[in-house]
Design an enzyme around this catalytic site. Sequence first.
Site, PDB file in Angstrom:
ATOM      1  N   THR A  64       0.857  -1.194   0.000  1.00 46.03           N
ATOM      2  CA  THR A  64       0.000   0.000   0.000  1.00 46.03           C
ATOM      3  C   THR A  64       0.892   1.242   0.000  1.00 46.03           C
ATOM      4  OG1 THR A  64      -0.249  -0.242   2.407  1.00 46.03           O
ATOM      5  CG2 THR A  64      -2.044  -1.057   1.022  1.00 46.03           C
TER       6      THR A  64
ATOM      7  N   LYS B 206       4.381  -6.589   3.895  1.00 45.53           N
ATOM      8  CA  LYS B 206       4.126  -5.180   3.624  1.00 45.53           C
ATOM      9  C   LYS B 206       3.838  -4.468   4.938  1.00 45.53           C
ATOM     10  CE  LYS B 206       0.624  -3.210   3.393  1.00 45.53           C
ATOM     11  NZ  LYS B 206      -0.181  -2.346   4.349  1.00 45.53           N
TER      12      LYS B 206
ATOM     13  N   THR C 154       1.987  -6.312  12.994  1.00 47.87           N
ATOM     14  CA  THR C 154       1.213  -5.333  12.250  1.00 47.87           C
ATOM     15  C   THR C 154       1.732  -5.292  10.842  1.00 47.87           C
ATOM     16  OG1 THR C 154       0.592  -4.001  14.104  1.00 47.87           O
ATOM     17  CG2 THR C 154       0.748  -2.877  12.036  1.00 47.87           C
TER      18      THR C 154
ATOM     19  N   GLU D  46       6.420   5.393   7.323  1.00 46.19           N
ATOM     20  CA  GLU D  46       5.971   6.556   6.551  1.00 46.19           C
ATOM     21  C   GLU D  46       6.721   7.812   7.001  1.00 46.19           C
ATOM     22  OE1 GLU D  46       1.524   4.712   5.796  1.00 46.19           O
ATOM     23  OE2 GLU D  46       1.832   6.174   7.395  1.00 46.19           O
TER      24      GLU D  46
ATOM     25  N   ASN E 121      -0.438  11.183   6.919  1.00 46.02           N
ATOM     26  CA  ASN E 121      -1.581  10.600   7.592  1.00 46.02           C
ATOM     27  C   ASN E 121      -2.704  11.598   7.847  1.00 46.02           C
ATOM     28  OD1 ASN E 121      -1.082   7.623   8.359  1.00 46.02           O
ATOM     29  ND2 ASN E 121       0.892   8.605   8.672  1.00 46.02           N
TER      30      ASN E 121
ATOM     31  N   THR F  26      -8.498  11.402   2.476  1.00 40.27           N
ATOM     32  CA  THR F  26      -9.151  12.477   1.726  1.00 40.27           C
ATOM     33  C   THR F  26      -8.351  12.892   0.511  1.00 40.27           C
ATOM     34  OG1 THR F  26      -8.099  14.098   3.193  1.00 40.27           O
ATOM     35  CG2 THR F  26     -10.337  13.381   3.751  1.00 40.27           C
TER      36      THR F  26
END
EC number: 2.3.1.35
Length: 402
Positions: free
Chosen positions: A153, A179, A190, A274, A397, A402
């Site tokens: 992702t 991933k 996780t 990230e 994040n 959105t």
Amino acid sequence: MDEPTKQIVIPAGFRFAGVHCGLKRNPNKEDISLIVCDSPATAAGVYTTNKVFAAPVRWDRARTPSDKIRAVITNSGNANACTGPQGEKDCAEMAAIVAEQIGAAADEVLVMSTGIIGVHLPMEKIRHGIAAAAGQTGVEAPAFLEAARGILTTDNGIKIASRTAEIDGRTFKISGMCKGAGMIAPNMATMLGIVLTDAPLSTEQTQTLLRDVAEETFNCIRVDGHMSTNDTLLMLASGAEGGAPLTDSQVAQLRHELKAACEEMAKLIPADGEGATHLIKVDVEGCATREDAKKIAIEVADSPLVKTAITGGDPNWGRIVSAVGYAGVTFDPLKLELRLNDILLYQTGTPVKFDAKTVSHSIKGSFETHVQLTLFEGDASARIWASDLTVEYVKFNADYST
């Protein structure tokens, strides 16, 4: 993150495919991953302990451990989590479509999903994607890499590892893919992950191996302290190399290589956190129990103040020491010792004299930062790998859905 260029070892008995079906906006990015077992494989799984979990987690939990798994289908771009009865139905349909394509039963297919939660799967796209993947499976490295890309992702690149185990004149192969870059706080683990081997293992051996190795690898990584709804780690053993089932001592030898492969993959997740600019290795030693050591390591690794200090190259020993103090572990604070990148910062209840610029340069000059804590309460230890916390993480994040 560049794709690994080293030799990929492909265990016998598996075929792979990865295709784009439209779940991701970029048409050049695979979003369906298919692994097919030529014969029924032994399979095990460990899963998220989050009470809010995705439909594929429920499906796989009910079907592992098993000695008859024929395939694993994964979609990325949509987690199929918090999707109610429709999500359960869609998950079952994914398994049924794969089963029809490969001549198996739906209960012989495991399912994984990852991506945004609370959105129903676009099943028409999924159907076409599965059919396309089933029609182009291969046994060579390019097919394996396509499947590894299909589970990603927000990752910057694939996360894979391979090992070969030479055991009493027999050669077994181990390969895995995983991933994860955000929403990382394992308990199981996780992420999504699949580990494959061609060794002949019983269901009990496979489940025990996976559970134990996960505890020492994938359960020791952190990015942001947020446990996913979809965490799944699967292990499949095809037994395609043949021969007698492994003895306990042979399983122990296989475990060594399996752990090495899983540790390599696990470290890639916080390294790709990230927005991350540092991989933080937290070693806690000298504790009464491993549980105590791990509690402390997690508190340090999860502290936003510790993470941001590492981002800025700030040798802020106070943030680290105070995190140790609120971990809920009994210890004598006057014995606590802290080293950062092998430089002593704190000892016997007080900071020692050190050159802040030297420590800062050591942090800024290396991707990996080593935090080492010693409590002198016993012989137990634990290690956690974590990412730092950057402005880029917040920006990503803040805008994710959105």
